[in-house]
Design a protein around this motif. Structure first.
Motif, PDB file in Angstrom:
ATOM      1  N   MET A   1      43.050  36.319  40.682  1.00 52.81           N
ATOM      2  CA  MET A   1      43.723  37.619  40.607  1.00 52.81           C
ATOM      3  C   MET A   1      43.689  38.143  39.180  1.00 52.81           C
ATOM      4  SD  MET A   1      47.102  37.388  43.002  1.00 52.81           S
ATOM      5  CE  MET A   1      46.982  36.938  44.731  1.00 52.81           C
ATOM      6  N   LEU A   2      43.686  39.459  39.064  1.00 53.00           N
ATOM      7  CA  LEU A   2      43.706  40.110  37.760  1.00 53.00           C
ATOM      8  C   LEU A   2      44.810  41.170  37.740  1.00 53.00           C
ATOM      9  CD1 LEU A   2      39.873  40.652  37.166  1.00 53.00           C
ATOM     10  CD2 LEU A   2      41.326  38.882  36.134  1.00 53.00           C
ATOM     11  N   GLU A   3      45.369  41.401  36.562  1.00 45.15           N
ATOM     12  CA  GLU A   3      46.377  42.428  36.410  1.00 45.15           C
ATOM     13  C   GLU A   3      45.733  43.786  36.175  1.00 45.15           C
ATOM     14  OE1 GLU A   3      50.669  41.177  34.623  1.00 45.15           O
ATOM     15  OE2 GLU A   3      48.984  41.133  33.236  1.00 45.15           O
ATOM     16  N   ASN A   4      46.329  44.826  36.763  1.00 43.42           N
ATOM     17  CA  ASN A   4      45.886  46.172  36.412  1.00 43.42           C
ATOM     18  C   ASN A   4      46.672  46.654  35.198  1.00 43.42           C
ATOM     19  OD1 ASN A   4      48.397  47.046  37.313  1.00 43.42           O
ATOM     20  ND2 ASN A   4      47.604  48.182  39.076  1.00 43.42           N
ATOM     21  N   ARG A   5      46.405  47.863  34.757  1.00 39.71           N
ATOM     22  CA  ARG A   5      47.016  48.366  33.528  1.00 39.71           C
ATOM     23  C   ARG A   5      48.530  48.569  33.654  1.00 39.71           C
ATOM     24  NH1 ARG A   5      43.776  54.067  34.214  1.00 39.71           N
ATOM     25  NH2 ARG A   5      44.947  54.799  36.040  1.00 39.71           N
ATOM     26  N   ASP A   6      49.043  48.591  34.885  1.00 42.40           N
ATOM     27  CA  ASP A   6      50.482  48.739  35.095  1.00 42.40           C
ATOM     28  C   ASP A   6      51.198  47.404  35.237  1.00 42.40           C
ATOM     29  OD1 ASP A   6      50.575  51.604  35.089  1.00 42.40           O
ATOM     30  OD2 ASP A   6      49.593  51.558  37.052  1.00 42.40           O
ATOM     31  N   GLY A   7      50.437  46.326  35.100  1.00 42.18           N
ATOM     32  CA  GLY A   7      51.046  45.003  35.190  1.00 42.18           C
ATOM     33  C   GLY A   7      51.158  44.470  36.600  1.00 42.18           C
ATOM     34  N   TRP A   9      49.377  42.771  40.042  1.00 43.82           N
ATOM     35  CA  TRP A   9      48.234  41.923  40.378  1.00 43.82           C
ATOM     36  C   TRP A   9      47.380  42.561  41.474  1.00 43.82           C
ATOM     37  CZ3 TRP A   9      47.142  38.149  37.174  1.00 43.82           C
ATOM     38  CH2 TRP A   9      48.165  37.562  36.419  1.00 43.82           C
ATOM     39  N   ILE A  10      46.073  42.410  41.306  1.00 36.54           N
ATOM     40  CA  ILE A  10      45.101  42.826  42.329  1.00 36.54           C
ATOM     41  C   ILE A  10      44.246  41.612  42.662  1.00 36.54           C
ATOM     42  CG2 ILE A  10      43.126  44.307  42.865  1.00 36.54           C
ATOM     43  CD1 ILE A  10      44.339  46.439  41.085  1.00 36.54           C
ATOM     44  N   THR A  11      44.018  41.394  43.927  1.00 34.97           N
ATOM     45  CA  THR A  11      43.287  40.212  44.376  1.00 34.97           C
ATOM     46  C   THR A  11      41.794  40.440  44.194  1.00 34.97           C
ATOM     47  OG1 THR A  11      45.050  39.842  45.990  1.00 34.97           O
ATOM     48  CG2 THR A  11      43.028  38.557  46.258  1.00 34.97           C
TER      49      THR A  11
END
Length: 415
Positions: A1-7, A9-11
């Protein structure tokens, strides 16, 4: 998972997918014309990103036609197949798009509301919640879903425009104008904020100010999708219509409102229909424009995406000389109303269908029937969606029928 710019998580393990989702979000919130390629880039970088597929499905559903509805299905299928492995935010978003796809709009709204409660910087959920509230005629819901997340999004210009439009629809005009100005202070190129102030100025009948306002931003709309490009020019045309400059209105129709339109887009079609009809109600001869518009409407006859839009199509078909197709559409609306979720049926059976009968009567110059069908529903047409400015057209049609009867006493009946 990675964080988007708003904090959040996106799978996905693809930074390219995250970057493309950010581009898609910016394009969607700013009504840009590059939303579709952005989300397809996200999917290409990671075909297993469920949220990207859900965003793609939402994009296609929002085009409101049968072709794009079919395009949404495979993306939604993939998103559903991957949903178990995703975060709670992603799961709820996928569920909301599923609900939208089957017409369960109230469930879709509830899910978007729940997302914004827990994840207040998810402005895609806010925007899509507003979309649904708008077409249910729920102006307070339209405002509330955006206003409640303001404190978490002070740096987000697009949210201010969303709140501004909600305030305007709730008749809080000075607040709406101030809020839209806050958006434009952050970014000059916010077409939804431009649009919100256009509504304020039109409601206040500040015609010259409206023309000056919209024309100073018009060049920034070149980066918009055709829906908001044509719609903002539609608002500019309404200011010129109020000023009595009919030639400029015709020029805007030919060059911007319909000339620039995606001819297959329902929203672009509705804007063109509404402007032609307003011109005719002012006694302007529109030539063969109805005939040129009408072939693009045949695909709408059995779709029934939104009752607000169907009323425009029925009238346009009749005006172009296709009374048989208009009556076919009215019959199809009646059948459709029996197949949809019960909570949506009354907007069709009690409002849209009687209004459609009234519009068809007006188109064939049967003023008495037009008045009889429209009068009982006019005060409740807010429930079919659309803005105040858009729905005012139906009042104008009713008033036109009344004026015709007044001018020709022989048309009156004992009632």
């Amino acid at each position: 998972m990675l964080e988007n710019r708003d904090g959040y998580w996106i799978t996905t393990h693809s930074t390219q997918t995250i970057d493309a989702i950010h581009r898609f979000t910016d394009q969607s919130l700013g009504y840009g014309r590059m939303a579709k390629p952005a989300i397809l880039d996200a999917i290409a970088a990671d075909p297993t990103c469920a949220l990207a597929h859900a965003y793609a499905a939402a994009y296609y559903l929002a085009q409101e036609n049968a072709v794009t509805w079919q395009q949404a299905k495979p993306h939604l299928h993939i998103a559903n197949s991957l949903a178990d492995q995703t975060t709670e935010r992603e799961k709820r978003y996928i569920q909301a798009i599923n609900a939208w796809a089957v017409g369960d709009i109230h469930r879709a709204i509830a899910l978007h509301e729940s997302i914004t409660e827990q994840f207040p910087r998810d402005l895609m959920a806010v925007q899509q919640g507003q979309y649904h509230y708008f077409y249910l005629g729920d102006r307070q819901g339209l405002l509330n879903i955006a206003e409640k997340v303001l404190s978490a999004n002070g740096d987000q210009p697009y949210l201010y425009g969303m709140v501004a439009f909600g305030l305007e629809q709730c008749h809080r005009l000075p607040e709406a104008e101030r809020m839209a100005y806050r958006a434009i202070e952050i970014t000059h190129c916010d077409p939804w904020a431009h649009h919100a102030i256009a509504h304020v100025l039109e409601t206040q009948r500040r015609t010259d100010a409206g023309i000056l306002w919209m024309e100073q931003f018009a060049e920034t709309w070149e980066r918009c999708n055709t829906m908001l490009y044509t719609h903002n020019y539609w608002h500019l045309a309404l200011f010129y219509l109020a000023k009595g400059d009919m030639q400029t209105v015709l020029d805007l129709y030919d060059q911007r409102v319909w000339g620039w339109a995606c001819k297959a887009s329902p929203k672009d079609q509705v804007g063109a229909i509404a402007l032609l009809l307003r011109l005719e109600l002012q006694g302007v001869e529109v030539g063969d424009r109805w005939i040129h518009l009408c072939p693009y409407l045949f695909a709408r006859i059995h779709e029934h995406a939104l009752p607000f839009q169907d009323l425009h199509y029925v009238y346009a078909l009749a005006k172009a000389g296709h009374g048989d197709r208009a009556r076919e559409m009215l019959t199809s609306m009646q059948v459709h109303a029996l197949t949809i979720p019960p909570q949506l049926q009354s907007a069709w059976t009690e409002l849209a269908i009687p209004a459609a009968r009234g519009l068809l009567a007006h188109a064939r110059e049967d003023w008495q029937i037009a008045m009889a069908e429209l009068k009982p529903v006019l005060s409740r047409l807010w429930a079919i969606g659309g803005s105040h400015a858009q729905r005012n057209l139906f009042n104008q049609i009713y008033q036109d029928a009344a004026a015709k009867i007044e001018a020709y006493p022989a048309l009156r009946t004992a009632s």
